[in-house]
Design a protein around this motif. Structure first.
Motif, PDB file in Angstrom:
ATOM      1  N   MET A 127       0.982  -1.267   0.131  1.00 50.69           N
ATOM      2  CA  MET A 127      -0.165  -0.079  -0.209  1.00 50.69           C
ATOM      3  C   MET A 127       0.745   1.164   0.483  1.00 50.69           C
ATOM      4  O   MET A 127       2.102   1.427   0.943  1.00 50.69           O
ATOM      5  N   ALA A 128       0.849   2.107  -0.495  1.00 47.74           N
ATOM      6  CA  ALA A 128       1.525   3.685  -0.604  1.00 47.74           C
ATOM      7  C   ALA A 128       1.149   3.979   0.760  1.00 47.74           C
ATOM      8  O   ALA A 128      -0.163   3.935   1.245  1.00 47.74           O
ATOM      9  N   GLY A 129       1.524   5.323   0.533  1.00 49.18           N
ATOM     10  CA  GLY A 129       1.900   5.878   1.197  1.00 49.18           C
ATOM     11  C   GLY A 129       0.694   6.665   1.998  1.00 49.18           C
ATOM     12  O   GLY A 129      -0.175   6.575   3.053  1.00 49.18           O
ATOM     13  N   GLU A 130       0.146   7.569   0.601  1.00 50.71           N
ATOM     14  CA  GLU A 130      -1.134   8.516   1.141  1.00 50.71           C
ATOM     15  C   GLU A 130      -2.842   7.118   1.274  1.00 50.71           C
ATOM     16  O   GLU A 130      -3.364   7.066   2.111  1.00 50.71           O
ATOM     17  N   GLU A 131      -2.463   6.161   0.562  1.00 53.10           N
ATOM     18  CA  GLU A 131      -3.034   4.995   0.607  1.00 53.10           C
ATOM     19  C   GLU A 131      -3.373   4.491   2.387  1.00 53.10           C
ATOM     20  O   GLU A 131      -4.045   4.092   2.962  1.00 53.10           O
ATOM     21  N   ARG A 132      -2.150   4.253   2.206  1.00 51.06           N
ATOM     22  CA  ARG A 132      -2.300   3.774   4.221  1.00 51.06           C
ATOM     23  C   ARG A 132      -2.423   4.723   5.061  1.00 51.06           C
ATOM     24  O   ARG A 132      -3.348   4.551   5.921  1.00 51.06           O
ATOM     25  N   GLU A 133      -2.170   6.049   4.613  1.00 57.49           N
ATOM     26  CA  GLU A 133      -2.971   7.038   5.376  1.00 57.49           C
ATOM     27  C   GLU A 133      -4.667   7.167   5.434  1.00 57.49           C
ATOM     28  O   GLU A 133      -4.750   7.809   6.023  1.00 57.49           O
ATOM     29  N   GLU A 134      -4.714   7.463   4.115  1.00 57.74           N
ATOM     30  CA  GLU A 134      -6.273   6.968   4.021  1.00 57.74           C
ATOM     31  C   GLU A 134      -7.222   6.159   4.809  1.00 57.74           C
ATOM     32  O   GLU A 134      -8.028   6.698   5.586  1.00 57.74           O
ATOM     33  N   ALA A 135      -6.259   4.589   5.056  1.00 54.49           N
ATOM     34  CA  ALA A 135      -6.663   3.192   5.553  1.00 54.49           C
ATOM     35  C   ALA A 135      -6.888   4.089   7.204  1.00 54.49           C
ATOM     36  O   ALA A 135      -7.973   3.677   7.728  1.00 54.49           O
ATOM     37  N   ILE A 136      -5.415   4.613   7.599  1.00 55.84           N
ATOM     38  CA  ILE A 136      -5.369   4.560   9.454  1.00 55.84           C
ATOM     39  C   ILE A 136      -6.750   5.580   9.287  1.00 55.84           C
ATOM     40  O   ILE A 136      -7.319   5.324  10.205  1.00 55.84           O
ATOM     41  N   LEU A 137      -6.477   6.678   9.010  1.00 57.31           N
ATOM     42  CA  LEU A 137      -7.811   8.201   8.994  1.00 57.31           C
ATOM     43  C   LEU A 137      -9.208   7.099   8.973  1.00 57.31           C
ATOM     44  O   LEU A 137      -9.907   7.415  10.056  1.00 57.31           O
ATOM     45  N   ALA A 138      -9.471   6.199   8.189  1.00 54.64           N
ATOM     46  CA  ALA A 138     -10.691   5.828   8.114  1.00 54.64           C
ATOM     47  C   ALA A 138     -11.689   4.986   9.042  1.00 54.64           C
ATOM     48  O   ALA A 138     -11.874   4.686   9.945  1.00 54.64           O
ATOM     49  N   ALA A 139     -10.006   4.045   9.180  1.00 50.06           N
ATOM     50  CA  ALA A 139     -10.442   3.419  10.716  1.00 50.06           C
ATOM     51  C   ALA A 139     -10.969   3.684  12.450  1.00 50.06           C
ATOM     52  O   ALA A 139     -11.265   3.354  12.641  1.00 50.06           O
ATOM     53  N   THR A 140      -9.861   4.622  11.931  1.00 50.81           N
ATOM     54  CA  THR A 140     -10.158   5.522  13.066  1.00 50.81           C
ATOM     55  C   THR A 140     -11.227   6.739  13.246  1.00 50.81           C
ATOM     56  O   THR A 140     -11.887   6.130  14.032  1.00 50.81           O
ATOM     57  N   LEU A 141     -11.809   6.912  12.548  1.00 50.28           N
ATOM     58  CA  LEU A 141     -12.447   7.570  12.387  1.00 50.28           C
ATOM     59  C   LEU A 141     -14.237   6.369  12.164  1.00 50.28           C
ATOM     60  O   LEU A 141     -15.285   6.158  12.840  1.00 50.28           O
ATOM     61  N   GLU A 142     -14.444   5.117  12.287  1.00 46.56           N
ATOM     62  CA  GLU A 142     -14.883   4.014  12.405  1.00 46.56           C
ATOM     63  C   GLU A 142     -15.164   3.159  13.892  1.00 46.56           C
ATOM     64  O   GLU A 142     -15.927   3.093  14.055  1.00 46.56           O
ATOM     65  N   LEU A 143     -13.583   3.051  14.466  1.00 45.00           N
ATOM     66  CA  LEU A 143     -13.722   3.571  15.841  1.00 45.00           C
ATOM     67  C   LEU A 143     -13.947   3.875  15.938  1.00 45.00           C
ATOM     68  O   LEU A 143     -14.851   3.792  17.080  1.00 45.00           O
ATOM     69  N   LEU A 144     -14.353   5.456  16.160  1.00 45.85           N
ATOM     70  CA  LEU A 144     -14.701   6.101  17.065  1.00 45.85           C
ATOM     71  C   LEU A 144     -16.387   5.995  17.016  1.00 45.85           C
ATOM     72  O   LEU A 144     -16.778   6.328  18.590  1.00 45.85           O
ATOM     73  N   ALA A 145     -16.866   5.877  16.150  1.00 45.75           N
ATOM     74  CA  ALA A 145     -18.169   5.752  16.173  1.00 45.75           C
ATOM     75  C   ALA A 145     -18.268   4.757  17.053  1.00 45.75           C
ATOM     76  O   ALA A 145     -19.996   4.843  16.924  1.00 45.75           O
ATOM     77  N   GLU A 146     -17.890   3.321  16.544  1.00 40.36           N
ATOM     78  CA  GLU A 146     -18.431   1.973  17.146  1.00 40.36           C
ATOM     79  C   GLU A 146     -17.851   1.818  18.550  1.00 40.36           C
ATOM     80  O   GLU A 146     -18.615   1.776  19.545  1.00 40.36           O
ATOM     81  N   VAL A 147     -16.729   2.418  19.195  1.00 38.75           N
ATOM     82  CA  VAL A 147     -16.529   2.906  20.316  1.00 38.75           C
ATOM     83  C   VAL A 147     -15.935   3.740  21.539  1.00 38.75           C
ATOM     84  O   VAL A 147     -16.028   3.150  22.420  1.00 38.75           O
ATOM     85  N   GLY A 148     -16.535   4.937  21.305  1.00 37.88           N
ATOM     86  CA  GLY A 148     -15.808   6.397  21.255  1.00 37.88           C
ATOM     87  C   GLY A 148     -14.387   6.300  21.592  1.00 37.88           C
ATOM     88  O   GLY A 148     -13.294   5.785  21.573  1.00 37.88           O
TER      89      GLY A 148
END
Length: 191
Positions: free
Chosen positions: A1-22
């Protein structure tokens, strides 16, 4: 995964987890696992959870506000911005925002980062509309923009989280016509 794609995946995972667990229950190892990245990769870019969360929310809200076509006048531009803000509050963002606000009460580091970065971003949300209005001659240069962001955010927040009254297009139109346009035009007289 390229750097920009990896960053987007990390940010997306962060938002998902925030919504799920706070915020409080979100763990960096869970973000890494969901994003298929190492914790070292995350910590190279963000020194801690607070910075990661704020970056994820900033990126998410900026995407909703960017790339709005110029409707040709300040009123319609403000309506478009208000609709984008409303849509964020009534969608997944509402839970994220409430969780973030709750966490800010007992996490001084998070509160400091949010105040330093996100509040300025919120104030800049109207810059494209104001800049276009200045270019069209609708408003003078040097206009104080802070009050516009404060009032609009407070009105939306109040309806979304306090009164429960509708945030429909009729309300937004009334808000723009009776509050925001007179406010900006009054502030323009002060400029």
């Amino acid at each position: 995964m390229a750097g920009e794609e990896r960053e987007e995946a990390i940010l997306a995972a962060t938002l998902e987890l925030l919504a799920e667990v706070g915020y409080d229950r979100m763990r960096m190892d869970a973000v890494a696992e969901r994003a298929r990245a190492s914790k070292a990769t995350i910590y190279r870019r963000w020194p801690g959870k607070a910075e990661l969360v704020v970056t994820a929310i900033e990126r998410h809200t900026a995407a909703a506000m960017d790339d709005r076509a110029d409707p040709g006048n300040l009123r319609d531009d403000l309506l478009g911005r208000m609709r984008a803000m409303r849509d964020g509050l009534t969608g997944q963002d509402a839970g994220l925002l409430l969780g973030l606000l709750t966490a800010m009460h007992h996490d001084a580091e998070l509160a400091a980062i949010v105040r330093a970065r996100m509040i300025d971003d919120k104030r800049r949300a109207f810059d494209p509309a104001i800049d276009r209005a200045i270019d069209r001659g609708e408003l003078p240069k040097g206009l104080d923009r802070a009050m516009l962001a404060e009032v609009s955010s407070a009105m939306l927040f109040s309806r979304a989280f306090v009164t429960g009254e509708p945030l429909d297009d009729a309300f937004l139109t009334d808000l723009v016509d009776r509050v925001l346009l007179p406010l900006v035009q009054h502030r323009a007289g002060d400029a």
